[in-house]
Design an enzyme around this catalytic site. Sequence first.
Site, PDB file in Angstrom:
ATOM      1  N   SER A  98       0.834  -1.200   0.000  1.00  0.00           N
ATOM      2  CA  SER A  98       0.000   0.000   0.000  1.00  0.00           C
ATOM      3  C   SER A  98       0.870   1.252   0.000  1.00  0.00           C
ATOM      4  O   SER A  98       1.605   1.488  -0.957  1.00  0.00           O
ATOM      5  CB  SER A  98      -0.948  -0.062   1.200  1.00  0.00           C
ATOM      6  OG  SER A  98      -2.020   0.805   1.040  1.00  0.00           O
ATOM      7  N   GLU A 155      -9.286  -5.926  -3.450  1.00  0.00           N
ATOM      8  CA  GLU A 155      -8.787  -4.671  -2.884  1.00  0.00           C
ATOM      9  C   GLU A 155      -9.803  -3.974  -1.967  1.00  0.00           C
ATOM     10  O   GLU A 155     -10.112  -4.462  -0.911  1.00  0.00           O
ATOM     11  CB  GLU A 155      -8.321  -3.736  -4.014  1.00  0.00           C
ATOM     12  CG  GLU A 155      -7.034  -4.214  -4.706  1.00  0.00           C
ATOM     13  CD  GLU A 155      -5.790  -4.158  -3.826  1.00  0.00           C
ATOM     14  OE1 GLU A 155      -5.849  -3.584  -2.718  1.00  0.00           O
ATOM     15  OE2 GLU A 155      -4.745  -4.697  -4.243  1.00  0.00           O
ATOM     16  N   HIS A 199      -7.690  -5.738   0.383  1.00  0.00           N
ATOM     17  CA  HIS A 199      -6.430  -5.005   0.508  1.00  0.00           C
ATOM     18  C   HIS A 199      -5.700  -5.475   1.760  1.00  0.00           C
ATOM     19  O   HIS A 199      -6.290  -5.552   2.840  1.00  0.00           O
ATOM     20  CB  HIS A 199      -6.786  -3.521   0.612  1.00  0.00           C
ATOM     21  CG  HIS A 199      -5.643  -2.571   0.466  1.00  0.00           C
ATOM     22  ND1 HIS A 199      -4.850  -2.519  -0.651  1.00  0.00           N
ATOM     23  CD2 HIS A 199      -5.183  -1.602   1.298  1.00  0.00           C
ATOM     24  CE1 HIS A 199      -3.950  -1.548  -0.508  1.00  0.00           C
ATOM     25  NE2 HIS A 199      -4.126  -0.985   0.664  1.00  0.00           N
TER      26      HIS A 199
END
Length: 571
Positions: A222, A354, A473
Amino acid sequence: MWFHTLFLCIVIVVQTDGHRPQGYVDTAPKSTASETQAQDGPRTVSSSGSFLGSWMETRRGRRFEAYRGIRYAEPPVEELRFKPPKPILRYDEEVDASKEGPACPLPATKVTIDEDCLRINVYTPGGNNTKPLPVIFFIHAGGFYSMTGRSDLAGPHYLLDRDIVLVTINYRLATLGFISTGDALAPGNNGFKDQVVALRWVQQNIRAFGGDPDLVTITGCSAGSRSVMLHMISPMSKGLFHRAISMSGSATSKAPIPHHQFDLAQKQVRIMNCSQTNTSEEIIACLKTKSYRDLGYSLAGFFDQFNSDPVGLWSAVVEPDFGQERFLTMDPTDAIREGKMHAVPYIISQTRNEFFWKALNVLKNETLINTMNEEWERIAPISFMLPPENSSVAVSRLKQAYLGGKKLVKDDASAQGLGKLYGDAITGFPTHRMANLMCRHSPHKVYDAEFDYIGNHSHYEDPDTKKPIGVAHHDDLIYLFTLSYRFPTIQVSDSKDSQMVDKMTAIWYNFARYGDPNPRDSELPELSTLAWPPMTPTDRKYLQLGEKFSVREKLFEDRFHVWEEIYPIQY
């Protein structure tokens, strides 16, 4: 517990009705059978000084050395606040690195935070290795405003079953790390400069911990993934690493990155009730009078009230030249395209779903559904982090592409379409763009991947069944690090989760050694079926990392073509 922040794993326990952190239970490994008292810990000596560590144990029972909470830079306090980091080159007394250091200022109620937070952690098998071991340097996630490198968020207990040295770090967050007013007072990027100083510390000291300074792999997820890419084009980072892994994040996106974020600086002083906010001098002067705790806890004021959007706030900036050492001198897309980078072998990945869970937050709330339907042109640019130029055209095109031009309703079609739109806007398309740029312009191999494994846990679990319903995610991190703030350790067994830990750590280990994830011999049976081709401009293959490995092509390109049309670039 943490309230669900931006980049899900952000030192949080995931909730479904927001994403900002409020604090978490400190579940860092305690001094049990896996960790002895400090006085019995291991010691090592480098050219910088001597270090006292502690003992830990991997999930397979391997004893290893842990050196935590080492200052790598002077405390960035008082006159050093908002200044570039000042490296520590020599330790006059033995460093007690036997316990966790503090997190950088953020909204956490049950973990120690401190402005004196520029700390590095080193985990090593120790012993008498015949040669130095590959080093994996991990940059934590958190949107540049949350998380830490502490062992409850980046636990070493899986990777240290491999013959590697693992390094994790803290870097300054939010305004304290990334304020950029566009002038000499705050040109920006201090959080990235913290990372550079930590990488330089590794070059100077890592041999004393059994690591090879000429075999450093920088990794991140990220915000950490974006950081990894930026180090490949930063003049400050040249020569400090030799391979790279980026998971679910990219600094190449829909528009060039800015030269400053003066608007965020102004927002910060308004939140802090500063009376004068017109000039950078007034902003810096006021913020220097505020406590680090108040600055850390001010995070909630930065988010729009709709669905806690946007998930992204601070970013890298192209620094104007005021005579300082600049982290970034040109836009990342231009730097890659013009070959002005120090590229290395590169793994790039994203997860299958995600940020799909943000759509579920909207669809379970009648007010949010109505607001998004009635104010799409106002809300969509915020939620999907779109450039202001031509945003009305963009939101119309995206609504047609992902929702068939229809209003949101509480059904599966809306959930699927809006979930993909959130995920592609925040992570998917930027990562796609980075992979396609790098495979065209890097002189080294680029390996693309989709993480597509649903295990026993996820960063989003159905509130009724408590089971994962997608690959969210940060879910790939579950099989690389022990995340004791939220998840139980995956014990050694015949379970699919245990096998995934072995596969993921083997891929990282092999790549750290050779710059190629593919097996070279029978040493790693976990990778016996792996045949991962590099991505090329004309043969855009990727590895689907599921229960079984499979090679596919053109990752999500059926969805990304609309983004390419809205935000075209010359590849």
